[in-house]
Design a protein around this motif. Sequence first.
Motif, PDB file in Angstrom:
ATOM      1  N   ASP A 205      37.660  50.866  30.717  1.00 16.40           N
ATOM      2  CA  ASP A 205      38.794  50.215  30.070  1.00 16.40           C
ATOM      3  C   ASP A 205      38.810  48.746  30.473  1.00 16.40           C
ATOM      4  O   ASP A 205      38.969  48.417  31.645  1.00 16.40           O
ATOM      5  N   THR A 206      38.653  47.865  29.490  1.00 20.76           N
ATOM      6  CA  THR A 206      38.697  46.428  29.795  1.00 20.76           C
ATOM      7  C   THR A 206      40.103  45.855  29.616  1.00 20.76           C
ATOM      8  O   THR A 206      40.284  44.636  29.636  1.00 20.76           O
ATOM      9  N   ALA A 223      38.415  45.031  40.130  1.00 23.35           N
ATOM     10  CA  ALA A 223      37.638  45.381  41.319  1.00 23.35           C
ATOM     11  C   ALA A 223      37.636  46.893  41.545  1.00 23.35           C
ATOM     12  O   ALA A 223      36.605  47.469  41.916  1.00 23.35           O
ATOM     13  N   SER A 224      38.785  47.543  41.297  1.00 22.58           N
ATOM     14  CA  SER A 224      38.850  49.003  41.517  1.00 22.58           C
ATOM     15  C   SER A 224      37.895  49.744  40.582  1.00 22.58           C
ATOM     16  O   SER A 224      37.304  50.761  40.950  1.00 22.58           O
ATOM     17  N   PRO A 258      31.519  38.219  30.847  1.00 21.83           N
ATOM     18  CA  PRO A 258      31.084  36.825  30.656  1.00 21.83           C
ATOM     19  C   PRO A 258      29.571  36.663  30.463  1.00 21.83           C
ATOM     20  O   PRO A 258      29.132  35.684  29.850  1.00 21.83           O
ATOM     21  N   GLU A 259      28.777  37.614  30.951  1.00 22.48           N
ATOM     22  CA  GLU A 259      27.318  37.503  30.793  1.00 22.48           C
ATOM     23  C   GLU A 259      26.883  37.580  29.335  1.00 22.48           C
ATOM     24  O   GLU A 259      25.750  37.226  29.006  1.00 22.48           O
ATOM     25  N   ASN A 284      35.025  36.066  36.113  1.00 22.34           N
ATOM     26  CA  ASN A 284      33.960  37.056  36.185  1.00 22.34           C
ATOM     27  C   ASN A 284      34.229  37.980  37.363  1.00 22.34           C
ATOM     28  O   ASN A 284      34.202  37.557  38.509  1.00 22.34           O
ATOM     29  N   SER A 285      34.475  39.252  37.066  1.00 24.63           N
ATOM     30  CA  SER A 285      34.866  40.190  38.130  1.00 24.63           C
ATOM     31  C   SER A 285      33.686  40.962  38.710  1.00 24.63           C
ATOM     32  O   SER A 285      33.875  41.908  39.466  1.00 24.63           O
ATOM     33  N   GLY A 286      32.465  40.559  38.346  1.00 29.60           N
ATOM     34  CA  GLY A 286      31.296  41.079  39.051  1.00 29.60           C
ATOM     35  C   GLY A 286      30.739  42.403  38.565  1.00 29.60           C
ATOM     36  O   GLY A 286      29.896  43.006  39.229  1.00 29.60           O
ATOM     37  N   PHE A 287      31.170  42.848  37.399  1.00 28.69           N
ATOM     38  CA  PHE A 287      30.657  44.136  36.914  1.00 28.69           C
ATOM     39  C   PHE A 287      29.151  44.072  36.657  1.00 28.69           C
ATOM     40  O   PHE A 287      28.408  45.007  36.990  1.00 28.69           O
TER      41      PHE A 287
END
Length: 456
Positions: A205-206, A223-224, A258-259, A284-287
Amino acid sequence: MASAGCPLSYLLLLVAVWGRNRLAAAQPAATTLRFNSEGTFKILQIADMHYGNGAKTSCRDLEAKVLRTCSDRNTTLFVQRLLAAEKPDLVVLTGDNIDFDASNATRSMDEAFQPVIDAKIPWAAILGNHDHESSLPREDVMKYLTKMDYSLSQVLNPSMESLLGQDASQTPIQVNGVGNYYLQVFGPAGSDTGNTSLLNLYFLDTGEYSKFSRVGGYDWIRASQVLWYQLLAAKLLGSAPEASTPTPALAYFHIPIPEYESVLKDESKVLGDKHEAVLSPLINSGFFTALLQAGDVRGTFAGHDHTNDYCGELMGIHLCYGGGVGYHAYGKVGWPRRARVVGASLRTNKAIAKTTQEIVTWKRLDDSKMSRIDPQILYNANARRWTFGMKSAGAVMSPLLLILLTLVITACSSCLFNTLYAKYRRKVGIDEYSRVTEDIPLESNYPIDSDNSDDD
Ligand SMILES: *[C@@H]1O[C@H](CO)[C@@H](O)[C@H](O)[C@H]1NC(C)=O
Ligand SMILES: *[C@@H]1O[C@H](CO)[C@@H](O)[C@H](O)[C@H]1NC(C)=O
Ligand SMILES: *[C@@H]1O[C@H](CO)[C@@H](O)[C@H](O)[C@H]1NC(C)=O
């Protein structure tokens, strides 16, 4: 009075029980997703239907002469044509399934998903940023989707507690959002891999819009959720047939990360069109980093930006858009509504392997021929071996192979030119619609039905 009420309540109870059983019987049996006996599995992505109120709802961005006769019914018609043309094993609906102006959310969902249910095909849905904007809150929309016929959608699976091996009271981290879950695609029934997942599918879910006052724009994979994915991928790696090799996986979510913008820096690795900005969250949350580290996901599939349909490779992971399906949603005049298909195959030249050998993708357009365009290989288990068939380092290329290669190159110089030319023409951003390709490249083992007929 009491003696008269008693039989009545028994009667009501009986009716209720009968009603429940009848409903239960109408539900399809729990579906296990599997590769078929031919060793293939096909997924149709339906992005951004934006279904409103059926025949009453108008369309957007079409030539004036067809605009008058167009409604949500045309979205349904397109989904029906897609199902008939592709006969997918699974349909994934990547959010903005219903529009903010739907007057009754459950009725719109019933109507929007009807063609998939009628086709008796299992499906999995997630939410976009608009699904909760009509008459139902976000959680309720997701819960409703989990209860519909043939739905494999879930609100959350697995839970954080089950991943961390703790009881609920000891786990302070809640997985953000609704519709974070995974599905597994097992080997063919009755085969050696009948109990083994050969392809894993993640759904995330975004969210909708940023909930943080200092950040504008869209919400992001929190992050979770990144932690949830990391723990789940590690757990799945532990149960993979060869524990050091992750089972190939795909990830579906609504808002592009964002990538999706970064991938455009090397246009030679991108196929498809970009007609609008990449509307990712502002942070960018690092996914993507988590995907790189876990190493299992070979492709991600987003919706959200209806007139972007490209798919590009960044550091070994393909980032793909579905393109928009819905006629009530914005689109682009002269650029047909479209959908993305993914095919996974266990086939080698000779046999059906025990691992996924290849994952390919293409798109279908809602034009008169249901054109199939932009075939692209997302993953090939033997890609390294393809370097002239020289697997062992230092092996000398055999003279026979050299002669063969020379012959092939000579014979193919014209097709080589065409390929290069086609590549030039397909550069991202070229506003020209002329990229119809009927076949998957020859080097692919993925079998394609030869019929390209209009089932309309
Ligand atoms: C919408 O459906 C109607 C009725 O089937 C059809 O006549 C019309 O051409 C369709 N329009 C589009 C844009 O597909
Ligand atoms: C909304 O539609 C459902 C059918 O999906 C119907 O049962 C329900 O009564 C409708 N609700 C309202 C408020 O009209
Ligand atoms: C898969 O599981 C079923 C049920 O436990 C078992 O009967 C069957 O032999 C298993 N198949 C394989 C290939 O391990």
